[in-house]
Design a protein around this motif. Structure first.
Motif, PDB file in Angstrom:
ATOM      1  N   SER A 626     -16.184 -31.604 -39.646  1.00 33.86           N
ATOM      2  CA  SER A 626     -16.628 -31.011 -38.554  1.00 33.86           C
ATOM      3  C   SER A 626     -15.971 -29.680 -38.041  1.00 33.86           C
ATOM      4  N   ALA A 627     -15.268 -29.375 -38.985  1.00 35.45           N
ATOM      5  CA  ALA A 627     -14.696 -27.951 -38.633  1.00 35.45           C
ATOM      6  C   ALA A 627     -15.741 -26.940 -39.113  1.00 35.45           C
ATOM      7  N   THR A 628     -15.952 -26.031 -38.327  1.00 35.91           N
ATOM      8  CA  THR A 628     -17.144 -25.176 -38.672  1.00 35.91           C
ATOM      9  C   THR A 628     -16.822 -23.915 -39.658  1.00 35.91           C
ATOM     10  N   LEU A 629     -17.570 -23.433 -40.496  1.00 35.10           N
ATOM     11  CA  LEU A 629     -17.340 -22.362 -41.310  1.00 35.10           C
ATOM     12  C   LEU A 629     -16.754 -21.123 -40.459  1.00 35.10           C
ATOM     13  N   PRO A 630     -17.328 -20.698 -39.528  1.00 35.42           N
ATOM     14  CA  PRO A 630     -16.336 -19.497 -38.758  1.00 35.42           C
ATOM     15  C   PRO A 630     -15.004 -19.960 -38.235  1.00 35.42           C
ATOM     16  N   ALA A 650     -12.748 -24.785 -50.068  1.00 37.16           N
ATOM     17  CA  ALA A 650     -13.269 -24.813 -51.186  1.00 37.16           C
ATOM     18  C   ALA A 650     -14.617 -25.656 -51.253  1.00 37.16           C
ATOM     19  N   GLY A 651     -14.523 -26.662 -50.755  1.00 37.67           N
ATOM     20  CA  GLY A 651     -15.678 -27.487 -50.564  1.00 37.67           C
ATOM     21  C   GLY A 651     -16.968 -26.842 -49.999  1.00 37.67           C
ATOM     22  N   ARG A 652     -16.634 -25.985 -49.100  1.00 44.64           N
ATOM     23  CA  ARG A 652     -17.736 -25.243 -48.309  1.00 44.64           C
ATOM     24  C   ARG A 652     -18.351 -24.139 -49.287  1.00 44.64           C
ATOM     25  N   LEU A 653     -17.236 -23.432 -50.038  1.00 44.59           N
ATOM     26  CA  LEU A 653     -17.774 -22.493 -50.979  1.00 44.59           C
ATOM     27  C   LEU A 653     -18.682 -22.940 -52.017  1.00 44.59           C
ATOM     28  N   ALA A 654     -18.464 -24.277 -52.572  1.00 44.60           N
ATOM     29  CA  ALA A 654     -19.288 -25.041 -53.653  1.00 44.60           C
ATOM     30  C   ALA A 654     -20.645 -25.126 -53.021  1.00 44.60           C
ATOM     31  N   ARG A 655     -20.783 -25.449 -51.497  1.00 43.51           N
ATOM     32  CA  ARG A 655     -21.963 -25.739 -51.098  1.00 43.51           C
ATOM     33  C   ARG A 655     -22.813 -24.439 -50.835  1.00 43.51           C
ATOM     34  N   LEU A 656     -22.077 -23.247 -50.457  1.00 44.29           N
ATOM     35  CA  LEU A 656     -22.888 -21.897 -50.160  1.00 44.29           C
ATOM     36  C   LEU A 656     -23.247 -21.512 -51.661  1.00 44.29           C
ATOM     37  N   PRO A 678     -17.074 -19.786 -57.274  1.00 45.22           N
ATOM     38  CA  PRO A 678     -16.276 -20.763 -57.970  1.00 45.22           C
ATOM     39  C   PRO A 678     -14.749 -20.192 -58.238  1.00 45.22           C
ATOM     40  N   ASN A 679     -14.676 -19.008 -58.505  1.00 42.24           N
ATOM     41  CA  ASN A 679     -13.459 -18.342 -58.807  1.00 42.24           C
ATOM     42  C   ASN A 679     -12.538 -18.572 -57.471  1.00 42.24           C
ATOM     43  N   LEU A 680     -13.243 -18.293 -56.570  1.00 41.33           N
ATOM     44  CA  LEU A 680     -12.426 -18.530 -55.144  1.00 41.33           C
ATOM     45  C   LEU A 680     -12.013 -19.896 -54.849  1.00 41.33           C
ATOM     46  N   ALA A 681     -13.094 -20.775 -55.132  1.00 41.00           N
ATOM     47  CA  ALA A 681     -12.766 -22.230 -54.762  1.00 41.00           C
ATOM     48  C   ALA A 681     -11.677 -22.946 -55.741  1.00 41.00           C
ATOM     49  N   GLY A 682     -11.569 -22.241 -56.965  1.00 44.04           N
ATOM     50  CA  GLY A 682     -10.581 -22.643 -57.931  1.00 44.04           C
ATOM     51  C   GLY A 682      -9.455 -22.271 -57.441  1.00 44.04           C
ATOM     52  N   ASP A 683      -8.984 -21.028 -56.874  1.00 46.29           N
ATOM     53  CA  ASP A 683      -7.929 -20.666 -56.515  1.00 46.29           C
ATOM     54  C   ASP A 683      -7.523 -21.534 -55.393  1.00 46.29           C
ATOM     55  N   LEU A 684      -8.226 -21.488 -54.549  1.00 43.35           N
ATOM     56  CA  LEU A 684      -7.910 -22.488 -53.365  1.00 43.35           C
ATOM     57  C   LEU A 684      -7.442 -23.966 -53.885  1.00 43.35           C
ATOM     58  N   MET A 685      -8.023 -24.682 -54.765  1.00 47.09           N
ATOM     59  CA  MET A 685      -7.712 -25.822 -55.116  1.00 47.09           C
ATOM     60  C   MET A 685      -6.433 -26.016 -55.889  1.00 47.09           C
ATOM     61  N   ARG A 686      -6.241 -24.698 -56.728  1.00 45.89           N
ATOM     62  CA  ARG A 686      -4.861 -24.630 -57.413  1.00 45.89           C
ATOM     63  C   ARG A 686      -3.811 -24.543 -56.439  1.00 45.89           C
ATOM     64  N   ALA A 687      -4.030 -23.849 -55.218  1.00 43.86           N
ATOM     65  CA  ALA A 687      -2.986 -23.764 -54.533  1.00 43.86           C
ATOM     66  C   ALA A 687      -2.346 -24.982 -53.813  1.00 43.86           C
ATOM     67  N   CYS A 688      -3.397 -25.966 -53.772  1.00 43.21           N
ATOM     68  CA  CYS A 688      -3.067 -27.213 -53.288  1.00 43.21           C
ATOM     69  C   CYS A 688      -2.870 -28.322 -54.392  1.00 43.21           C
TER      70      CYS A 688
END
Length: 946
Positions: A626-630, A650-656, A678-688
């Protein structure tokens, strides 16, 4: 020189002791007058016992020791610290011998053994107890764990069987000193009442110092406070708060006199961090489905002298399947307390967190059998577009489709250049097929409601789950259209509705009450207040929601749970189903649904196949749905690196990535220095990812065994690297602009077709089992009940009374069969639809036809009243009624026949009641029929009650 592992451990142990109120001294500087609690380094013990790394003094007497170790395992070290227990020189003062309190610690991890316990067992603790805690324990006649082994037998007065069993099982677990226990009880089975009853016994008989009741959102805290306020123990006439102080925290301050403290896990986290204030708005959402933006990943929990780990003896965790994850788990593990988890839907990880100590397992099926929940049937609606999507064919003459702006919902026409094919997964996000939504709603109106709720004059309270706000708007509009109803009939109920209609009762000067409607800003209301109209008022009949799925707020009148969105999480699905399982008294149900008789089940209307798909216990990547993208982008822009925020982003980027056009994605890639979504989402997931963090630490610091500090630095570097592109305001702004300007295609060309509409296979299977069990039950009890004896004998006319049928009904509704006449009728209807005519089971007399049909299944099952009316019409024809009876006589005969249809027999005394009593009673009957009255009565009873 760098410090050795041993030196590091001693430094961290010293810091923990000092934080916990101890003075740490070298042996040569020993001064027992310096403070109450003294920890003496390298203290010499008796000959042969060596040196204790730390000897603990309180009020100038020895009471414990600490064995310090370098980084590494502490398993097996208990033997060394146990040696110190007996090694205190005989000429030195001690509270007890051997020393009762022993610790093993490497600074990062500490284990504690309390020698006062019946079976001393080491356990992991956050830090060392304060000196005064040891004195308190020593002053007790028996320690807590000993008291827990001698709790008196449970008085089950006022408890359901399941609640008594849960308390008994929990107390058995506590008697064995199991630190964690999980209670799984179905929604509506009284988990909170069970916990309150257990808390009372732990305070009164267990001598608990203080109990913490943790919830994960504010409205649950209020419900819990109400449960404590209304609780009267079986051995006292006073309410719980009169006996023990109960405090629901509204500020970051705990009343020292409080025996029960109720708070959200969010507020408690704030208090442990030492914050003086906490915004109560942050307590309305939970870590599961909150609509509020979170404030980032708080720092690791640190020791708080005002709330030390030993502050609470017991921590009860409500809805614990939500509270054990990520940033909340460390709050629970801070306390050296018994942890008791409450949940209706435990996932595998939940059971694992509580050491697989599931002391009570009480699911939906058992709750239905015991009458604690109502059962459900699934009504499946399948349509062609829902399952396969559709194609809008282009045409040389030109085909136009409507395009709708997602933000403003403004529409425009656009000419197709080629055929437009869309899949089922694109429905209601990329393409809105109005015919698909309308067809499903029409099936609900024309098939589901008549099949599932025959005889109803209003739509049962129905909760529809939509995919998103836009989908919810479409559903609301079409429900109103298809039912030809006003706005109040169907409303969208979400955190983002804007304003909510609230009906309040206002007292007039004459003492009467008037309903006054107000429109209140949704953000200022709690979930309970938002749902108040749906629960308590006639309108709305249908509520459409997106984000209020597991509010913990009861809406007991709900009889339909309608899925127009899919869900793959088992826990999530159970929470959504749980909106319908609550029992409600007939009177309260009729207050909002006047034509309802009773709530004996609810219907799941499945229009997307949600009941047919396998579910998992895994968490969605979209941790904050329920957290909005903004909100996400703003949080990251401000420097936030909370793992939940990063994985959600990361999940929102995959949808976008799926929503944006190739041209738009190229434009955005240029703003990020060449990085794609996909690059950005991958970096976010690796950080976690813990493995990626360890790998990065090894590379950065050139070591195979990075320290905790090095791992923390590497994790921070990965997070900062991942969020750097999002610090570019132009990139963030453009993402939101593109997303807002993107449009949905409105398909008004394709007309949907119904593939199937009816109860699903599981509902039919349940009905077959119920019919089979009913027949077996009749055979087993045919000699015990008068009604069965008479019906088995086949004697006619029927010699039964309503008292006999009530006895039969009461026996049927008692476990193990636990089936009402209405449920049995529906079961026959599902299994033998060709033989069942009409809607029955609502009248007591229908038991006659139900039993007869069970014994003679080749016949037709009709409501008993309809059989009587048919026999009455035949009797009238035989007597040439138009010539034989006057108009007044015919009216009285009709009334007499109807009385027999409902009550099996017409007796002379029956003329004194109801319609007959209002029209002259038995005297008038004699005046109308004369000497023929008694013979007519006998004839009617004999012919009609056959």
């Amino acid at each position: 020189m760098p410090e050795t592992p041993e030196q590091k451990a001693r430094r961290e142990i010293d810091a923990k002791l000092i934080a916990s109120g101890w003075l740490v001294q070298d042996r040569d500087d020993l001064d027992l007058t310096a403070g109450r609690g003294i920890a003496v380094r390298e203290f010499p013990m008796k000959t042969g016992f060596g040196f204790a790394d730390y000897l603990l003094y309180v009020d100038r007497k020895g009471l414990g020791a600490i064995e310090a170790k370098a980084d590494g395992t502490l398993t097996g070290v208990e033997a060394q610290s146990a040696k110190y227990a007996a090694g205190l020189p005989d000429n030195l003062p001690a509270y007890r011998r051997p020393l009762p309190f022993l610790f093993e610690s490497n600074g990062a991890v500490t284990f504690f053994t309390n020698g006062l316990d019946p079976k001393p067992r080491s356990r992991k603790v956050f830090s060392f107890p304060r000196p005064e805690a040891f004195v308190e324990w020593l002053s007790q006649l028996y320690p807590l764990r000993a008291r827990l082994t001698h709790l008196p037998e449970l008085d089950e007065t006022g408890l359901w069987k399941v609640q008594a069993q849960a308390i008994t099982n929990l107390e058995s677990s506590l008697a064995k000193a199991d630190l964690r226990a999980l209670i799984q009880m179905a929604t509506g089975s009284g988990k909170t009442y069970t916990a309150v009853s257990a808390a009372y016994r732990l305070l009164k008989f267990g001598g608990a110092k203080r109990i913490l009741f943790l919830v994960d959102r504010g409205n649950l805290g209020k419900q819990t406070e109400d449960e404590f306020a209304n609780y009267t123990p079986p051995d006292d006439t006073r309410k719980f708060p009169t006996l023990y102080t109960v405090q629901r925290l509204k500020s970051n301050s705990i009343n020292p006199a409080a025996k029960v403290v109720i708070t959200t896990i969010q507020r408690l986290y704030s208090m442990l961090k030492g914050e003086a204030e906490f915004d109560s708005e942050n307590e309305e959402g939970s870590g599961f489905d909150s609509a509020k933006p979170w404030k980032g990943n708080p720092p690791d929990v640190v020791y708080n002298a005002g709330i030390p780990p030993e502050f609470f003896d017991f921590v009860i965790v409500d809805e614990c399947h939500r509270s054990i994850y990520e940033l909340w788990a460390q709050v629970l593990l801070y306390f050296d307390s018994f942890l008791v988890g409450l949940t209706a839907t435990p996932a595998g990880r939940t059971v694992g967190f509580f050491n697989q100590n599931l002391v009570m397992q009480y699911g939906h099926d058992e709750a239905v059998t015991d009458g604690v929940n109502v059962d459900f049937d699934v009504y499946r609606i399948r349509t062609r577009i829902t399952e396969n999507g559709a194609t809008i064919l282009d045409d040389p003459t030109g085909v136009y489709v409507d395009k709708r702006h997602k933000l403003t919902r403004a529409e425009r026409l656009q000419k197709l250049n080629q055929d437009l094919t869309y899949t089922a997964n694109q429905l209601d996000r990329d393409v809105v097929a109005e015919s698909q939504i309308r067809t499903v709603i029409r099936q609900f109106r024309d098939k589901v409601l008549p099949d599932a709720f025959p005889g109803r004059t209003e739509v049962p309270k129905t909760l529809i789950f939509a995919k998103d706000d836009s989908h919810a708007d479409d559903i609301v509009r079409m429900v109103r259209d298809e039912f030809a109803e006003k706005n109040e009939f169907c409303e969208k109920i979400t955190y983002r509705t804007g304003f909510t209609r609230v009906v309040k009762k206002v007292k007039n000067d004459d003492g009467t009450e008037t309903d006054v409607t107000e429109w209140v800003k949704t953000s200022s209301l709690s979930p309970d207040e938002i749902l108040s109209n749906f629960r308590n008022s006639y309108f709305p009949r249908v509520a459409v929601t997106v984000d209020m799925i597991s509010t913990g707020t009861d809406v007991k009148p709900i009889e339909c749970v309608f899925f127009l969105r899919n869900v793959k999480s088992a826990g999530f699905f159970e929470q959504m189903k749980g909106r319908g399982v609550r029992i409600i008294s007939p009177d309260k149900l009729k207050a909002v649904t006047p034509s309802a008789k009773a709530k004996e089940r609810f219907i799941i209307v499945d229009a997307v196949g949600v009941s047919e798909q396998d579910k998992t216990d895994s968490h969605t990547l979209n941790r904050k749905p329920s957290a909005t993208l903004p909100e996400l982008l703003e949080y990251v822009a401000q420097g936030g690196t909370d793992p939940e925020a990063l994985t959600t982003l990361a999940g929102r980027l995959a949808r976008l990535q799926r929503e944006f056009t190739p041209e738009q994605l190229t434009e955005l890639r240029e703003l990020t220095g060449g990085k794609s979504f996909p690059n950005l989402a991958g970096d976010l997931m690796r950080a976690c990812d813990p493995d990626a963090q360890i790998t990065a630490a090894k590379q950065i610091f050139s070591t195979d065994r990075p320290s905790d500090g090095e791992l923390k630095q590497a994790t921070e570097q990965l997070a900062q690297l991942a969020v750097t592109p999002f610090l570019n305001a132009s990139f963030r702004r453009r993402v939101l602009e593109i997303r807002a300007q993107n449009e949905q295609t409105i398909d008004r060309h394709s007309i949907d077709d119904v593939l199937y509409a009816g109860f699903d296979a599981s509902a039919v299977d349940k009905a077959q089992t119920k019919v089979k069990d009913f027949r077996a039950w009749i055979a087993a009890h045919k000699d015990e009940l008068t009604a069965l004896q008479v019906l088995y004998s086949g004697t006619r006319p029927l010699k039964l009374s309503l008292k006999d049928l009530r006895q039969l009904r009461d026996a049927l509704t008692t476990p193990p069969l636990a089936a009402s006449p209405t449920q049995l009728w529906r079961a026959f209807q599902a299994v033998e639809s060709d033989k069942v005519k009409g809607s029955g089971g609502t009248q007591l007399a229908d038991l006659v036809t139900l039993v007869r049909h069970a014994l003679m299944p080749d016949g037709t099952l009709l409501p008993y009243a309809e059989e009587v009316r048919a026999r009455y019409n035949a009797w009238l024809a035989e007597h040439d009624a138009t010539k034989s009876f006057t108009t007044e006589q015919r009216e009285w005969l009709d009334r007499m026949a109807e009385h027999i249809a409902n009550s099996l027999v017409m007796q002379p005394d029956d003329f004194e009641d109801g319609w007959f009593g209002q029209h002259g009673s038995l005297g008038r009957a004699h005046a109308i029929f004369g000497d023929k009255l008694h013979s007519l009565l006998a004839e009617l009873n004999g012919r009609l009650a056959a």
